[in-house]
Design an enzyme around this catalytic site. Structure first.
Site, short mmCIF file in Angstrom:
data_model
loop_
_atom_site.label_atom_id
_atom_site.label_comp_id
_atom_site.label_asym_id
_atom_site.label_seq_id
_atom_site.Cartn_x
_atom_site.Cartn_y
_atom_site.Cartn_z
N ASN A 103 0.85 -1.20 0.00
CA ASN A 103 0.00 0.00 0.00
C ASN A 103 0.88 1.25 0.00
O ASN A 103 2.03 1.22 0.43
CB ASN A 103 -0.89 0.01 1.25
CG ASN A 103 -1.88 1.17 1.26
OD1 ASN A 103 -2.44 1.53 0.22
ND2 ASN A 103 -2.09 1.77 2.42
N HIS A 105 0.75 5.26 1.42
CA HIS A 105 -0.01 6.09 2.36
C HIS A 105 0.63 7.48 2.43
O HIS A 105 1.86 7.59 2.52
CB HIS A 105 0.00 5.42 3.74
CG HIS A 105 -0.80 6.19 4.75
ND1 HIS A 105 -2.17 6.18 4.76
CD2 HIS A 105 -0.41 7.00 5.76
CE1 HIS A 105 -2.59 6.97 5.74
NE2 HIS A 105 -1.55 7.47 6.37
N SER A 132 4.64 6.97 2.46
CA SER A 132 5.23 5.68 2.83
C SER A 132 4.64 4.57 1.98
O SER A 132 3.44 4.55 1.69
CB SER A 132 4.92 5.35 4.29
OG SER A 132 5.28 6.43 5.14
N ASP A 141 -2.78 0.77 8.14
CA ASP A 141 -1.48 1.38 7.80
C ASP A 141 -0.39 1.05 8.83
O ASP A 141 0.46 1.88 9.14
CB ASP A 141 -1.62 2.91 7.64
CG ASP A 141 -2.68 3.27 6.60
OD1 ASP A 141 -2.71 2.63 5.53
OD2 ASP A 141 -3.50 4.18 6.86
C1 GRF Z 1 -3.00 8.61 -2.54
O1 GRF Z 1 -2.68 9.82 -1.93
C2 GRF Z 1 -2.54 7.45 -1.69
O2 GRF Z 1 -1.43 7.74 -0.89
C3 GRF Z 1 -3.73 7.17 -0.81
O3 GRF Z 1 -4.84 7.44 -1.63
C4 GRF Z 1 -4.50 8.39 -2.62
C5 GRF Z 1 -4.93 7.83 -3.94
O4 GRF Z 1 -4.82 8.77 -4.99
N1 GRF Z 1 -3.69 5.82 -0.31
P1 GRF Z 1 -5.06 8.30 -6.49
O5 GRF Z 1 -6.43 7.66 -6.56
O6 GRF Z 1 -3.96 7.33 -6.84
O7 GRF Z 1 -4.99 9.54 -7.32
#
Ligand code: GRF
Length: 183
Positions: A103, A105, A132, A141
């Site tokens: 993932n 984050h 991260s 997370d």
């Molecule tokens: C990103 O900021 C990611 O870190 C978080 O969700 C957001 C997704 O953005 N988990 P996108 O849909 O890839 O534009």
């Protein structure tokens, strides 16, 4: 080459950044829990198959996760890459794919897990935030951190500017970490 499935619930800009990076892997499938997500348009534009499900149409998490598992088997998926996927997996799902779910984050974990990480950091008065990439375990997370990057936001004047800065870092970091540490 490994087969990967990307899971997204919304815009899918990280999904697209991973596609554009042309990594040594087969991006087999986009899994999406929201039929209105722009990520679906991106998948269509790149001829990537999609599996869309509506969690409300299932009686339990176990039921829709079983459908996801069937898809993972059908497409022989090795690695699950979460890119803005807004659901928490059950313990049994995470155990089944142990160390194979990644993932990204928008915080320097372990700080600010969960929803609205950027907002939480800004609210706390941070001048440095982060991004991260981590393995997914049973928590929110909390899995082992694979890589992270610090972002200075002291010159940003609004939240939109911070978000776009975070995205631009994510779009480089995620493909790089996948390439160097996962694939
Ligand atoms: C990103 O900021 C990611 O870190 C978080 O969700 C957001 C997704 O953005 N988990 P996108 O849909 O890839 O534009």
């Amino acid at each position: 080459m490994k087969n990967i499935a990307i899971f997204a619930s919304g815009n899918g800009s990280n999904f697209e950044a991973i596609i554009e990076a042309k990594l040594e892997c087969n991006i087999k499938l986009l899994v999406c829990d929201n039929s209105k997500a722009y990520a679906l348009t991106r998948a269509k534009n790149h001829n990537i198959d999609t599996f869309v499900f509506d969690p409300k149409k299932f009686n339990s998490k176990q039921e829709y996760e079983q459908k996801i598992i069937e898809k993972m088997n059908e497409y022989k998926i090795d690695i699950i890459v979460l890119a803005g996927y807004m659901r928490i997996f059950s313990k049994s799902f995470v155990e089944k794919y142990e160390n194979r779910i990644i993932n990204i984050h928008p915080s320097k974990l372990p700080k600010y897990p969960g929803l609205n990480a950027i907002g939480q950091a800004v609210e706390a008065g941070e001048v440095e935030i982060g991004v991260s990439v981590h393995y997914v375990d049973g928590g929110v997370d909390t899995g082992e951190i694979i890589a992270s990057e610090v972002i200075s936001i002291k010159d940003c004047s609004c939240i939109e500017e911070i978000e776009s800065l975070v995205h631009s870092v994510e779009h480089k970091l995620y493909p790089r970490v996948l390439k160097e540490k996962i694939l």
